[in-house]
Design a protein around this motif. Structure first.
Motif, PDB file in Angstrom:
ATOM      1  N   TYR A   1      22.777   0.707  11.301  1.00 51.36           N
ATOM      2  CA  TYR A   1      22.926  -0.712  11.594  1.00 51.36           C
ATOM      3  C   TYR A   1      24.173  -0.949  12.434  1.00 51.36           C
ATOM      4  O   TYR A   1      25.047  -0.099  12.555  1.00 51.36           O
ATOM      5  CB  TYR A   1      22.991  -1.521  10.292  1.00 51.36           C
ATOM      6  CG  TYR A   1      23.963  -0.963   9.292  1.00 51.36           C
ATOM      7  CD1 TYR A   1      25.292  -1.388   9.269  1.00 51.36           C
ATOM      8  CD2 TYR A   1      23.571   0.019   8.380  1.00 51.36           C
ATOM      9  CE1 TYR A   1      26.199  -0.845   8.360  1.00 51.36           C
ATOM     10  CE2 TYR A   1      24.473   0.557   7.471  1.00 51.36           C
ATOM     11  CZ  TYR A   1      25.783   0.118   7.474  1.00 51.36           C
ATOM     12  OH  TYR A   1      26.674   0.658   6.583  1.00 51.36           O
ATOM     13  N   GLY A   2      24.222  -2.134  12.999  1.00 58.09           N
ATOM     14  CA  GLY A   2      25.364  -2.551  13.791  1.00 58.09           C
ATOM     15  C   GLY A   2      25.212  -4.018  14.164  1.00 58.09           C
ATOM     16  O   GLY A   2      24.207  -4.650  13.839  1.00 58.09           O
TER      17      GLY A   2
ATOM     18  N   GLU B   1      22.251  -1.801  20.334  1.00 55.95           N
ATOM     19  CA  GLU B   1      22.894  -0.617  20.914  1.00 55.95           C
ATOM     20  C   GLU B   1      23.761   0.093  19.874  1.00 55.95           C
ATOM     21  O   GLU B   1      23.729   1.319  19.759  1.00 55.95           O
ATOM     22  CB  GLU B   1      23.708  -1.007  22.151  1.00 55.95           C
ATOM     23  CG  GLU B   1      22.802  -1.435  23.295  1.00 55.95           C
ATOM     24  CD  GLU B   1      23.501  -2.201  24.400  1.00 55.95           C
ATOM     25  OE1 GLU B   1      24.510  -2.869  24.120  1.00 55.95           O
ATOM     26  OE2 GLU B   1      23.008  -2.132  25.547  1.00 55.95           O
ATOM     27  N   GLU B   2      24.520  -0.677  19.084  1.00 49.97           N
ATOM     28  CA  GLU B   2      25.350  -0.069  18.043  1.00 49.97           C
ATOM     29  C   GLU B   2      24.484   0.581  16.966  1.00 49.97           C
ATOM     30  O   GLU B   2      24.815   1.656  16.451  1.00 49.97           O
ATOM     31  CB  GLU B   2      26.279  -1.116  17.421  1.00 49.97           C
ATOM     32  CG  GLU B   2      27.299  -0.522  16.476  1.00 49.97           C
ATOM     33  CD  GLU B   2      28.244  -1.554  15.869  1.00 49.97           C
ATOM     34  OE1 GLU B   2      29.140  -1.133  15.117  1.00 49.97           O
ATOM     35  OE2 GLU B   2      28.091  -2.771  16.123  1.00 49.97           O
ATOM     36  N   ALA B   3      23.365  -0.025  16.635  1.00 46.78           N
ATOM     37  CA  ALA B   3      22.446   0.569  15.654  1.00 46.78           C
ATOM     38  C   ALA B   3      21.887   1.898  16.179  1.00 46.78           C
ATOM     39  O   ALA B   3      21.788   2.876  15.431  1.00 46.78           O
ATOM     40  CB  ALA B   3      21.312  -0.403  15.323  1.00 46.78           C
TER      41      ALA B   3
ATOM     42  N   LYS C   1      20.403 -12.467  13.783  1.00 44.15           N
ATOM     43  CA  LYS C   1      21.612 -12.940  14.448  1.00 44.15           C
ATOM     44  C   LYS C   1      22.827 -12.153  13.930  1.00 44.15           C
ATOM     45  O   LYS C   1      23.123 -12.175  12.745  1.00 44.15           O
ATOM     46  CB  LYS C   1      21.800 -14.435  14.193  1.00 44.15           C
ATOM     47  CG  LYS C   1      22.916 -15.026  15.009  1.00 44.15           C
ATOM     48  CD  LYS C   1      22.963 -16.524  14.887  1.00 44.15           C
ATOM     49  CE  LYS C   1      24.079 -17.038  15.786  1.00 44.15           C
ATOM     50  NZ  LYS C   1      23.971 -18.445  16.032  1.00 44.15           N
ATOM     51  N   GLY C   2      23.488 -11.420  14.820  1.00 41.80           N
ATOM     52  CA  GLY C   2      24.687 -10.678  14.451  1.00 41.80           C
ATOM     53  C   GLY C   2      24.454  -9.370  13.722  1.00 41.80           C
ATOM     54  O   GLY C   2      25.386  -8.729  13.273  1.00 41.80           O
ATOM     55  N   LYS C   3      23.177  -8.945  13.591  1.00 44.83           N
ATOM     56  CA  LYS C   3      22.909  -7.678  12.919  1.00 44.83           C
ATOM     57  C   LYS C   3      21.614  -7.056  13.421  1.00 44.83           C
ATOM     58  O   LYS C   3      20.603  -7.745  13.562  1.00 44.83           O
ATOM     59  CB  LYS C   3      22.815  -7.868  11.404  1.00 44.83           C
ATOM     60  CG  LYS C   3      22.623  -6.554  10.663  1.00 44.83           C
ATOM     61  CD  LYS C   3      22.616  -6.744   9.161  1.00 44.83           C
ATOM     62  CE  LYS C   3      22.466  -5.384   8.483  1.00 44.83           C
ATOM     63  NZ  LYS C   3      22.332  -5.496   7.039  1.00 44.83           N
ATOM     64  N   ALA C   4      21.673  -5.756  13.696  1.00 41.43           N
ATOM     65  CA  ALA C   4      20.484  -4.996  14.065  1.00 41.43           C
ATOM     66  C   ALA C   4      20.410  -3.782  13.147  1.00 41.43           C
ATOM     67  O   ALA C   4      21.425  -3.161  12.823  1.00 41.43           O
ATOM     68  CB  ALA C   4      20.563  -4.553  15.520  1.00 41.43           C
ATOM     69  N   THR C   5      19.194  -3.459  12.688  1.00 43.07           N
ATOM     70  CA  THR C   5      18.984  -2.336  11.781  1.00 43.07           C
ATOM     71  C   THR C   5      17.812  -1.509  12.273  1.00 43.07           C
ATOM     72  O   THR C   5      16.775  -2.061  12.662  1.00 43.07           O
ATOM     73  CB  THR C   5      18.687  -2.833  10.349  1.00 43.07           C
ATOM     74  OG1 THR C   5      19.729  -3.711   9.936  1.00 43.07           O
ATOM     75  CG2 THR C   5      18.568  -1.680   9.371  1.00 43.07           C
TER      76      THR C   5
END
Length: 145
Positions: free
Chosen positions: A19-20, A24-26, A134-138
């Motif tokens: 997650y991020g 991209e961070e995820a 919103k504000g999080k990708a997993t």
């Protein structure tokens, strides 16, 4: 919220949830989790840069291609990686086609120093999930061990 990854319980394979704050961070943390499945990342000195590109007709195939390329470097070329930087680009407004350009930092695998854990046979689509809020990708995926 800081990004990261965790290993989920599974009888025979490795399931990783990364997650991020961004997709991209995820994806970056997914690649870290993949490497951490095979070797102890704390033992890796990221002194070599490698460029990795991936393609996908959707985000699932993009994640699969990205992780498959990272695994190929690890297994076939013997490069362990502990840091990643990823840029994802959507090709058109319909969501058809994505490309990824990544920089991985790592070094040649040294079995005396890198504390080899387990061999990964393949990345799979089984149990693969991608969620963006919103504000999080997993992202979640299963590695065949």
């Amino acid at each position: 919220m800081a990004g990261g990854y965790c290993f989920l319980d599974h009888m025979t394979d490795a399931v990783i949830e990364a997650y991020g704050e961004t997709l991209e961070e995820a994806f970056e943390n997914a690649a870290k989790g993949l490497n951490d499945t095979m070797v102890d990342l704390k033992t890796v000195m990221p002194n070599e840069d490698l460029k990795i590109t991936a393609q996908g007709h959707d985000l699932y195939s993009l994640l699969f291609d990205w992780l498959d390329k990272v695994l190929l470097l690890l297994v076939a070329d013997g490069i362990v990686m502990s840091e990643f930087s990823v840029k994802i680009r959507q090709h058109d407004d319909n969501g058809d086609g994505y490309s990824l350009t990544g920089i991985a930092k790592g070094e040649k695998l040294n079995l005396d120093r890198h504390h080899y854990k387990v061999e990964i046979k393949a990345v799979t689509y089984h149990e693969m999930e991608i969620r963006q809020e919103k504000g999080k990708a997993t992202v979640k995926f299963l590695l065949d061990l």
